[in-house]
Structures are given as structure tokens and as C-alpha cells.
Design a protein around this motif. Structure first.
Motif, PDB file in Angstrom:
ATOM      1  N   VAL A 279      41.495  30.302  38.899  1.00 21.27           N
ATOM      2  CA  VAL A 279      42.284  29.165  38.415  1.00 21.27           C
ATOM      3  C   VAL A 279      41.313  28.202  37.741  1.00 21.27           C
ATOM      4  O   VAL A 279      40.193  28.005  38.207  1.00 21.27           O
TER       5      VAL A 279
ATOM      6  N   ARG B 206      47.807  35.150  45.435  1.00 17.39           N
ATOM      7  CA  ARG B 206      46.859  34.045  45.274  1.00 17.39           C
ATOM      8  C   ARG B 206      46.123  33.861  46.584  1.00 17.39           C
ATOM      9  O   ARG B 206      46.707  33.891  47.657  1.00 17.39           O
TER      10      ARG B 206
ATOM     11  N   LYS C   8      43.018  23.029  39.584  1.00 22.42           N
ATOM     12  CA  LYS C   8      42.800  23.286  41.008  1.00 22.42           C
ATOM     13  C   LYS C   8      43.352  22.138  41.831  1.00 22.42           C
ATOM     14  O   LYS C   8      43.318  20.975  41.418  1.00 22.42           O
ATOM     15  N   ARG C   9      43.838  22.469  42.990  1.00 21.91           N
ATOM     16  CA  ARG C   9      44.337  21.441  43.899  1.00 21.91           C
ATOM     17  C   ARG C   9      43.156  20.589  44.349  1.00 21.91           C
ATOM     18  O   ARG C   9      42.102  21.091  44.657  1.00 21.91           O
ATOM     19  N   ARG C  10      43.361  19.300  44.345  1.00 24.25           N
ATOM     20  CA  ARG C  10      42.309  18.403  44.782  1.00 24.25           C
ATOM     21  C   ARG C  10      42.923  17.258  45.581  1.00 24.25           C
ATOM     22  O   ARG C  10      44.072  16.892  45.384  1.00 24.25           O
TER      23      ARG C  10
ATOM     24  N   ASP D 256      41.468  29.526  45.353  1.00 23.19           N
ATOM     25  CA  ASP D 256      41.457  29.070  43.966  1.00 23.19           C
ATOM     26  C   ASP D 256      41.382  30.214  42.959  1.00 23.19           C
ATOM     27  O   ASP D 256      40.877  30.050  41.852  1.00 23.19           O
ATOM     28  N   HIS D 257      41.894  31.395  43.353  1.00 19.57           N
ATOM     29  CA  HIS D 257      41.951  32.518  42.410  1.00 19.57           C
ATOM     30  C   HIS D 257      43.091  33.470  42.787  1.00 19.57           C
ATOM     31  O   HIS D 257      43.579  33.469  43.906  1.00 19.57           O
TER      32      HIS D 257
ATOM     33  N   GLU E  31      39.393  24.856  36.519  1.00 20.86           N
ATOM     34  CA  GLU E  31      38.984  23.667  37.266  1.00 20.86           C
ATOM     35  C   GLU E  31      39.992  22.531  37.118  1.00 20.86           C
ATOM     36  O   GLU E  31      40.239  21.789  38.049  1.00 20.86           O
TER      37      GLU E  31
END
Length: 148
Positions: A117, A33, A122-124, A36-37, A119
Motif C-alpha cells: 500500500v 490484506r 497507509k493507516r496512521r 500494510d500490503h 505511504e
């Protein structure tokens, strides 16, 4: 240090004694990883890019390839370690994958598949409200001057 795998050694020995194996062959690959992919790199040296097929069916990612060894019937092999035939690798993708955004690229015998990954997963950063009392500011009541 190499690990000894008795099953792989038996497979190699039977390949040497009895000729080609039946069924699809495996391809070595890395999966990691990055942001975000996910990135999947599979080694497919000597494979015609037109024989490589990457598809997604639901949550199942399949990579297929075909290596054809040149043999005109008069070939006398002195050493034959590279295998011809079909190659297959399948991976079950998690629910957090954007399957519509998957992309693949083949260069110098390496197939690279980028798996984004979704939306939603996704980590936010979550904003934290400051603690304490909030006070409402009110304007002082205006007096009606007509009452005087």
C-alpha cells in the motif's frame, strides 16, 4: 459444500467432448490484506518458473504462465485432467498501491505476489489535542529603576 456452476460444467463437458479449449486458462488464486500490503497467491503447479511473467501497466497487474505437457507423439493418454497451454489472470489495482514496490516469488507451484500500500494511504494515528483553554504566560513588566 460445492456450488454448482452450469457454465463451468458446460465448459468442462465441451472440453471432454471436443478436446482442448481455446484461449488462456484461469489460475485459482487467493488475495488478502495483511498489515500494510496485499498478498496474492496463485496456484501454478507444474509450471516452469521461467515461463511465468508478472507485469504492471498503469493500474493493471497481469500474470501469465505457460504449461507445456510432455508429448512425444507416441504418448497414449489414459487420463488427462491437467491442461497445458497459456494461463492468464489480470487484476485492476486501486490508486492506493505502490506499484514500484510490487515483488513476486515462485515456490513449490505457488506464485506469491506482494503488493504494498502506498505511504500516502497507509493507516496512521492522528494525534488529538486536549480541549480546554490555553493561557499565555506573561512575565510581569520590569520596572525601569532609573526613573526613581
Amino acid at each position: 459444500m460445492a456450488r454448482f456452476d452450469p457454465f463451468q460444467e458446460m465448459d468442462r463437458l465441451s472440453q471432454a467432448l471436443f478436446g482442448s479449449r481455446q484461449g488462456p486458462r484461469m489460475m485459482p488464486m487467493d488475495l488478502y490484506r495483511e498489515g500494510d500490503h496485499y498478498v496474492l497467491n496463485a496456484d501454478l503447479p507444474g509450471i516452469d518458473p521461467n515461463s511465468v511473467d508478472v507485469d504492471v501497466d498503469g493500474q493493471l497487474l497481469s500474470i501469465r504462465a505457460q504449461r507445456t505437457l510432455k508429448d512425444n507423439g507416441e504418448t497414449q493418454w489414459l487420463l488427462k485432467e491437467r491442461q497445458g497451454g497459456s494461463f492468464l489472470r489480470q487484476l485492476t489495482l486501486g490508486q492506493d498501491i505502490d506499484v514500484d514496490g510490487i515483488a513476486a516469488h515462485y515456490d513449490n507451484g505457488v506464485l506469491s505476489v506482494t503488493i504494498p500500500v502506498s505511504e500516502m494511504t497507509k493507516r496512521r494515528k492522528i494525534e488529538i489535542a486536549a480541549g480546554g483553554r490555553q493561557e499565555a504566560l506573561e512575565e510581569p513588566a520590569k520596572q525601569d529603576k532609573s526613573e526613581t
